[in-house]
Design an enzyme around this catalytic site. Sequence first.
Site, mmCIF file in Angstrom:
data_model
loop_
_atom_site.group_PDB
_atom_site.id
_atom_site.type_symbol
_atom_site.label_atom_id
_atom_site.label_comp_id
_atom_site.label_asym_id
_atom_site.label_seq_id
_atom_site.Cartn_x
_atom_site.Cartn_y
_atom_site.Cartn_z
ATOM 1 C CE LYS A 266 12.423 61.552 48.926
ATOM 2 N NZ LYS A 266 13.671 60.866 49.160
ATOM 3 C CB THR A 267 9.716 58.804 54.482
ATOM 4 O OG1 THR A 267 9.425 58.798 53.121
ATOM 5 C CG2 THR A 267 8.384 58.164 55.320
ATOM 6 C CG ASP B 131 6.420 59.886 51.664
ATOM 7 O OD1 ASP B 131 7.569 60.544 50.728
ATOM 8 O OD2 ASP B 131 6.856 58.907 52.372
ATOM 9 C CD GLU B 132 7.604 57.151 47.576
ATOM 10 O OE1 GLU B 132 8.248 57.477 46.590
ATOM 11 O OE2 GLU B 132 8.062 56.527 48.388
ATOM 12 C CD GLN C 156 13.504 56.918 45.149
ATOM 13 O OE1 GLN C 156 12.948 55.989 45.516
ATOM 14 N NE2 GLN C 156 14.105 58.054 45.971
ATOM 15 N NE ARG D 106 14.517 51.746 47.380
ATOM 16 C CZ ARG D 106 14.297 52.823 47.841
ATOM 17 N NH1 ARG D 106 13.510 53.124 48.885
ATOM 18 N NH2 ARG D 106 14.649 53.994 47.377
HETATM 19 N N1 LIG Z 1 19.005 62.843 60.128
HETATM 20 C C1 LIG Z 1 18.996 61.458 60.088
HETATM 21 N N2 LIG Z 1 20.048 60.624 60.971
HETATM 22 C C2 LIG Z 1 19.880 59.574 61.189
HETATM 23 N N3 LIG Z 1 19.175 58.509 60.252
HETATM 24 C C3 LIG Z 1 18.383 59.340 59.555
HETATM 25 C C4 LIG Z 1 18.320 60.806 59.326
HETATM 26 N N4 LIG Z 1 17.351 61.007 58.357
HETATM 27 C C5 LIG Z 1 17.227 59.974 57.743
HETATM 28 N N5 LIG Z 1 17.517 58.858 58.493
HETATM 29 C C6 LIG Z 1 17.535 57.364 58.189
HETATM 30 O O1 LIG Z 1 17.661 57.229 56.672
HETATM 31 C C7 LIG Z 1 16.966 56.090 56.110
HETATM 32 C C8 LIG Z 1 16.131 56.577 55.018
HETATM 33 O O2 LIG Z 1 15.404 57.711 55.407
HETATM 34 P P1 LIG Z 1 13.915 57.825 54.654
HETATM 35 O O3 LIG Z 1 13.434 56.572 54.324
HETATM 36 O O4 LIG Z 1 13.072 58.882 55.354
HETATM 37 O O5 LIG Z 1 14.205 58.208 53.250
HETATM 38 P P2 LIG Z 1 13.560 58.948 51.945
HETATM 39 O O6 LIG Z 1 14.130 59.891 51.569
HETATM 40 O O7 LIG Z 1 12.131 58.733 52.559
HETATM 41 O O8 LIG Z 1 13.991 57.553 51.193
HETATM 42 P P3 LIG Z 1 13.347 56.944 49.681
HETATM 43 O O9 LIG Z 1 13.675 58.014 48.627
HETATM 44 O O10 LIG Z 1 13.914 55.630 49.544
HETATM 45 O O11 LIG Z 1 11.766 57.075 50.043
HETATM 46 C C9 LIG Z 1 15.755 55.602 57.492
HETATM 47 O O12 LIG Z 1 16.460 54.469 57.963
HETATM 48 C C10 LIG Z 1 16.052 56.995 58.219
HETATM 49 O O13 LIG Z 1 15.462 56.540 59.719
HETATM 50 MG MG LIG Z 2 10.619 57.794 51.591
#
Ligand SMILES: Nc1ncnc2c1ncn2[C@@H]1O[C@H](COP(=O)(O)OP(=O)(O)OP(=O)(O)O)[C@@H](O)[C@H]1O
Ligand SMILES: [Mg+2]
Length: 834
Positions: free
Chosen positions: A78-79, A266-267, A317, A673
């Site tokens: 997402k981020t 975000d969040e 979350q 995490r």
């Molecule tokens: N398409 C992709 N290919 C490879 N790595 C990815 C891809 N998308 C996300 N990632 C990696 O996966 C990990 C999680 O991504 P991110 O932190 O953006 O998730 P999130 O959904 O924001 O998580 P959270 O809910 O914990 O905030 C990061 O290390 C990110 O770089």
């Molecule tokens: Mg995130």
Amino acid sequence: MTTLNESHDRTAVRAGAGRPSSVPIILDGHHSDGRDGGPRDGGVDEDPLLAGLNPEQRTAVEYRGPALLIVAGAGSGKTRVLTHRIASLIESREAWPSQILAITFTNKAAAEMRERVGALLGQVAEGMWISTFHSACVRILRREAENFGFTKSFTIYDSHDSRTLIKRIIKDLQADTYGFTVAGVAGKISKLKNELADADSYARTANFNDPQEELFVQIFRQYTRSLNAANAFDFDDLIGQTVYLFRAFPHVAEHYRRRFRHILVDEYQDTNHAQYALIHELTRPVPEANKAEAASSGHRTAGLPGASLTVVGDSDQSIYAFRGADVRNIVEFERDFPGATVVLLEQNYRSTQNILAAANAVIQNNFDRKDKKLWTDIGDGDKITGFTGYSGHDEAQFVADEIAKLRDSGTAYKDIAVFYRTNAQTRALEEIFIRSAVPYRVLGGTRFYERAEIKDVLAYLIAVANPRDALALRRILNTPKRGIGPATETALAVFAENNDISYRDAMRRANELGLGPKVTGAILDLADLLDLATEMLDPEREDGAATVSEILTLLLERSKYVQTLRAGRDPQDEARAENVEELVAVTKEFQKNNPEGGLLDFLTEVSLVAAVDELDDSSGTVSLMTLHTAKGLEYEAVFLTGVEEDLLPHRMSASEPGGPAEERRLFYVGITRARRRLYLSLAMTRAQFGETAVAMPSRYLQEIPAELIDWKQSPGMANSRGGTQPRALNSNRPGGGSYNSRSAIRSGDSLSFRDQDRAGLPRAKVEWPNRVTAQVRDNGDLELQAGDRIRHADFGEGRVSAVTGEGTKRVAHVAFDAAGSKKLLIKIAPIEKI
Ligand SMILES: Nc1ncnc2c1ncn2[C@@H]1O[C@H](COP(=O)(O)OP(=O)(O)OP(=O)(O)O)[C@@H](O)[C@H]1O
Ligand SMILES: [Mg+2]
């Protein structure tokens, strides 16, 4: 680095250890992480902004329209999508950097995002606002505060400052005799402000037949008045007052509506009502100026549709309901923004299958949620390691030992994190880590900027910047000691109020107060010093405005603050003096990184440093933090400690509606995490809430399929069973079998803590199940009082001499006819009334 969201190759400059970096500095964030996108899964000619994204992520990045909601589980990118989306908007020239407002959860996350966008674009895009809600509002308020009675040099009160003020008010109104506590009042005011209520609106709904209510309204009013008089905002005001500003001054709101055309949050699941309202204000359309206006201003202003809004979040979350966060904001997004596009992400890129399976299994037990399944192609990975120690220390030793093993197998300290539910749990961890020479850093403990000496010195700076800030002035009035007593401090406050002047003006007129010559002289000297510092800030001065470090050095020298500390007898004073010198170093660093930055910028930075912003990934330390702080971060290896009833779920949550579900989400956040290794640990006894109590395994443990966890035991525990896994006990004890036969807790039956201390825990009897499958015996509602006769499974009959403690910690003091006197934890003791 492995901590925040995406980047692994961050080049951030920090100086000095043992204190937070006040200013995240971004240099050339060069993007070179194979795992994190890159050419691996992208075609050669492909847009680099889309390479390495899955189709859903691409859809979200490429979306152009009014409202986009991305809902997805942890670690699904997402981020990352937000970051790519910003870069894509700029690169495609659909937005100027200055038209972008992105809201992150911490300043650190903001810095990361800014750097990543820069890396994606190949250059730093100036003018974007990527910041937390609080930082964005401070920027707005600094520009606009003069619209409503504040100046741009307002002070930001942290929760400690607010409490100091509330304490004073409670004392003045003698509200303590009515049972008002500082924490209670502070919590209630904060909650109301998050709902955008103020003292007046609250008064309209309050029940004035209730003297408590009336008094609370008075306190709230006085608190508001004091803040206004001090030209100060508390933390909640930063958001609430910005909303107020936009509503009360439409031309101000319009300026920002015209400016920010793309708002990304975000969040989103953790936004509270005030934050929600802020976003709504910013995304309103701008109407076309009517003809009359156009004629009078001589030009026509076109209307504008509302800004395009992107929010991302995961209702699983949501962990800040206690601070007013409302998941409904995410659930009702589609209603609020009709025509919104919703994108779901399901692939997790962070964790192994085993870790994800555990997370999915746990969160499924919450009702009222949309089921979403996360999957990963990273592979099963190692099993989760479970561990049960005798005590918190035992558990901490396990963590330290495993960290050593991780190190040996090549995991860096900075890629390891230890989470806990309450700050009190750090004590055992820290003791053992120090003994085992594990370098660590506690995030959000007593933070650098919360230390008394740092607050003193900052109060000097604040007093210079904001002459109306009575709180800061009163703090430094007799610090270091100048012979100015509390009576004089109050006399000045009264004088200021009677004459309707600032506290600092009152100080300047100290000779009108009829004080002794020495005291008067001391006050005037201080006032002169502050005036001198204020003059030095004047940009019209011959040498230009003085820098923050110059001002600070002047204040420290003339006030003799450090000198006094150095002369002090308290052995801690030397360390305090060093901390102050560290602050001087912080100001120098600030100046270096922000050549244009003035005192206000520095003070703003300092007030907005959040726990997680203290994270220093270059220093090679293990990070210790609460589960709340862990949000949004990721680590190679995660230790989730204290997975026990009363801690997780926290005992305070039991009485809150939705409490246990929120605690489960917190557990879910913790689990998700971890990238490769996850450890879940607990202890059988824990020193907590001022006493040592028997702990029970968290109910959430039994929600994880047994085959995912590999349980280890404390060495002492293993011996009775030849090192086999702990398992549920079939009772063969006298009188046993009928009660808690598969109970988690057997050893504690007698629960005479003193006996246990002397003899150690009765090992042979202690068995800990690898999965808690049965309810623990629960005498929760056994009414006992002094004089009652009881029968105990082991000790026979006896008479209760006293009952102490509350809730699950209720203890019966029993004089047994044969076995002598014992203390029993009523909730789980094998007793019955006779
Ligand atoms: N398409 C992709 N290919 C490879 N790595 C990815 C891809 N998308 C996300 N990632 C990696 O996966 C990990 C999680 O991504 P991110 O932190 O953006 O998730 P999130 O959904 O924001 O998580 P959270 O809910 O914990 O905030 C990061 O290390 C990110 O770089
Ligand atoms: Mg995130």
